[in-house]
Design a protein around this motif. Sequence first.
Motif, PDB file in Angstrom:
ATOM      1  N   MET B  87       0.858  -1.193   0.000  1.00 43.96           N
ATOM      2  CA  MET B  87       0.000   0.000   0.000  1.00 43.96           C
ATOM      3  C   MET B  87       0.887   1.234   0.000  1.00 43.96           C
ATOM      4  N   THR B  88       0.305   2.371  -0.299  1.00 38.05           N
ATOM      5  CA  THR B  88       1.102   3.613  -0.231  1.00 38.05           C
ATOM      6  C   THR B  88       1.298   3.971   1.239  1.00 38.05           C
ATOM      7  N   GLY B  93       7.516   8.115   7.086  1.00 33.77           N
ATOM      8  CA  GLY B  93       8.360   7.059   7.622  1.00 33.77           C
ATOM      9  C   GLY B  93       7.674   5.707   7.676  1.00 33.77           C
ATOM     10  N   HIS B  94       6.490   5.598   7.069  1.00 35.93           N
ATOM     11  CA  HIS B  94       5.767   4.327   7.078  1.00 35.93           C
ATOM     12  C   HIS B  94       6.349   3.398   6.022  1.00 35.93           C
ATOM     13  N   ILE B  95       6.683   2.162   6.427  1.00 35.98           N
ATOM     14  CA  ILE B  95       7.147   1.145   5.481  1.00 35.98           C
ATOM     15  C   ILE B  95       6.139   0.002   5.532  1.00 35.98           C
ATOM     16  N   PRO B  96       5.186  -0.057   4.604  1.00 33.81           N
ATOM     17  CA  PRO B  96       4.189  -1.127   4.645  1.00 33.81           C
ATOM     18  C   PRO B  96       4.826  -2.472   4.347  1.00 33.81           C
ATOM     19  N   PRO B 133      -2.876  -5.460  15.524  1.00 32.62           N
ATOM     20  CA  PRO B 133      -4.005  -4.519  15.508  1.00 32.62           C
ATOM     21  C   PRO B 133      -4.972  -4.730  16.683  1.00 32.62           C
ATOM     22  N   MET B 134      -5.134  -5.993  17.101  1.00 36.03           N
ATOM     23  CA  MET B 134      -6.087  -6.254  18.191  1.00 36.03           C
ATOM     24  C   MET B 134      -5.676  -5.515  19.454  1.00 36.03           C
ATOM     25  N   PHE B 135      -4.376  -5.603  19.763  1.00 32.45           N
ATOM     26  CA  PHE B 135      -3.879  -4.945  20.957  1.00 32.45           C
ATOM     27  C   PHE B 135      -3.984  -3.434  20.829  1.00 32.45           C
ATOM     28  N   LEU B 136      -3.601  -2.913  19.658  1.00 34.02           N
ATOM     29  CA  LEU B 136      -3.634  -1.456  19.486  1.00 34.02           C
ATOM     30  C   LEU B 136      -5.062  -0.926  19.509  1.00 34.02           C
ATOM     31  N   GLU B 137      -5.995  -1.714  18.997  1.00 34.94           N
ATOM     32  CA  GLU B 137      -7.396  -1.306  19.051  1.00 34.94           C
ATOM     33  C   GLU B 137      -7.873  -1.206  20.491  1.00 34.94           C
ATOM     34  N   ILE B 201       3.883  -0.107  11.486  1.00 36.01           N
ATOM     35  CA  ILE B 201       2.463  -0.228  11.834  1.00 36.01           C
ATOM     36  C   ILE B 201       1.642   0.505  10.788  1.00 36.01           C
ATOM     37  N   ASP B 202       0.578  -0.137  10.299  1.00 35.58           N
ATOM     38  CA  ASP B 202      -0.089   0.386   9.105  1.00 35.58           C
ATOM     39  C   ASP B 202      -1.050   1.535   9.365  1.00 35.58           C
ATOM     40  N   ASP B 203      -1.852   1.440  10.413  1.00 31.16           N
ATOM     41  CA  ASP B 203      -2.841   2.492  10.639  1.00 31.16           C
ATOM     42  C   ASP B 203      -2.174   3.693  11.298  1.00 31.16           C
ATOM     43  N   PRO B 204      -2.374   4.927  10.780  1.00 33.73           N
ATOM     44  CA  PRO B 204      -1.650   6.076  11.347  1.00 33.73           C
ATOM     45  C   PRO B 204      -1.997   6.351  12.809  1.00 33.73           C
ATOM     46  N   LEU B 205      -3.251   6.153  13.203  1.00 38.57           N
ATOM     47  CA  LEU B 205      -3.613   6.412  14.600  1.00 38.57           C
ATOM     48  C   LEU B 205      -2.948   5.381  15.516  1.00 38.57           C
ATOM     49  N   HIS B 206      -2.963   4.123  15.067  1.00 31.00           N
ATOM     50  CA  HIS B 206      -2.283   3.087  15.825  1.00 31.00           C
ATOM     51  C   HIS B 206      -0.807   3.406  15.950  1.00 31.00           C
ATOM     52  N   ALA B 207      -0.247   3.926  14.841  1.00 28.75           N
ATOM     53  CA  ALA B 207       1.174   4.251  14.863  1.00 28.75           C
ATOM     54  C   ALA B 207       1.435   5.341  15.886  1.00 28.75           C
ATOM     55  N   TYR B 208       0.525   6.339  15.981  1.00 29.21           N
ATOM     56  CA  TYR B 208       0.732   7.385  16.979  1.00 29.21           C
ATOM     57  C   TYR B 208       0.641   6.809  18.391  1.00 29.21           C
TER      58      TYR B 208
END
Lengths: 261, 342
Positions: B87-88, B93-96, B133-137, B201-208
């Motif tokens: 994905m883009t 600094g995101h490396i998918p 993702p489960m944990f970050l959610e 980490i793919d989702d920007p909010l999760h990354a924050y």
Amino acid sequence: MVSTTHFGSKIVPVDQKAKLVGHVFSSVASKYDIMNDIMSLGIHRLWKDHFINKLDPGMRPGSTEPMNFLDVAGGSGDIAFGILDYAKAKFGDVKSTMDIVDINPDMLKEGERRALDQGRYFEDPRVRFMVQDGETLADIESNSKDVYTVSFGIRNFTNIPKGLETAHRVLKPGGIFYCLEFSKIENPLMDMAYQQWAKALPVFGSIVANDYNSYQYLVESIERFPDQETFKKMIQDAGFQAAGYESLSSGICAIHWGIKA
Amino acid sequence: MTRQPQLLLGKVRSLNPLTIVSTQSHRGFVTTALITATLADLLAGKQATMANSMERGELHNKTIDYKLEREERVQRRINNLKDTRPMTPNYEGHIPLYTTEKVLLFAISGIRSFFHPENGLNIVQLGEATAWPMFLESLKRTMLSDPTGRRILRDRPNVTTQQLEMDHLAEYPEGTFGYQFYKWCKRENVSPDTRAPVSYIDDPLHAYIFKRYRQCHDFYHALNDMPIVIEGEITVKALEAANMGVPMATLGAILAPLRLKPIQRKRLYDMYLPWAARTGFTCKPLINVYWEEVLAMDCNELRKELGITLPPDLRNMRTERREKIHRLNLKYKKLKEESNFA
């Protein structure tokens, strides 16, 4: 209108390219050998050995004048030390001088560090380590070098024709320009395999060395570099005679040479 | 009937030991010949392909713009090299990564972290590889259900030396958290800038959220006065695991003590890990603390509000033990010298 050039696949203003390339090499300076080993699976050592053997450098026994070598963008020192070792082993030449220049002080420091660790060519009057821009070589006199070598460095020059002209300037008449660089792969099977490898490489670099961007830049800069015939023509345009090339490993890299008239 | 020697290829039809050639296996012979010819052409048939293209008039054709073709070829290959990612990038600094690459990241960083946990890079990569993702959610939900947590997500504060104004913290009154943090940083010789950026980490909010978690790690150290020695790190990780359910912290708290000296393990299992579990499960979610705002607050008050009681001082315990061992050694050195003299 600011003139632009390529930095891998990005388009950047000309004056920024040298700085960006510098960043790539500063960040990989200490792991440069590991990176080379990963990228070429260790084969780069074979290429460099062949490069030096083919050149057959060294002051011949019975000759009175020592040779002056110049290794450009050779910060890590492997070609430079290899040439001096070869000359000593084959011809007993301990007098020829070597100038190792690199635009990036971190890479140069790595080379000098390696000289120190190996216990030779460190603080040796024959060997000089200088920070120089390969396109100008401001501190190297004209018509002063017998051999100009550049190994996997010329593709990072911002202006390759200018680099070739500078090489022409610093060489003595009869001097050899000798270049090892990635080139166009001639074998379609090998090419397919290489393309898959090049796609996977930045991720490997990211996981193993935490450096995605440097590897991405490297594979893109390899693509940008002209193929064998085009580069040979560029060498001829810079004024060299008897230009030629030899493809290694079916074109993964190629040795180009030219002689100053 | 004369028996003639025949070469056998393919299926054996005759039991005659003199059969060398069989006339019934053309298929095998033809396939082999075709494969050999194709491979040979691809590997070593440059002259043949050139001769073919010369015949077709493709070689040295004056009407073809070779330069343009070359540039198009280069451009095509570079484009090919550029879309290797699934994905883009979603943030700077995101490396998918593909799933297989994520598994590889987990395996490599896991092995490296086990053998070299002192290398920050390994821990950082393992942390991102296990931040599923489960944990970050669930962490995001914890933050969203608290007003301070919601404010943090809105403001997105970044913990840097400059933003915290470390020099000013030295001037804070003695009992405040800001002063405690400054003192701790100076003693351990660290600064808040040493936190690596998030890349996998793919989702920007999760990354924050993950970045915030990583940056607050030093605050947990300072609040509980834990040094950055391996025992202190394991304790803080256990606290994080109990409080926030961080997978990597859980892994670390379980596996890391196995590599320690027996006395360190004893201290951990008897005192610090139980303390971390007790505190982590009962105190308020630490991810919701707006650390930048509580710098002026008194330490004890802060701890009471969060529900944390201090553990035994790790540094003192280690120093005491070192001194006891030193006294023991001295005593026996003297005894040995005396017995030699006897």
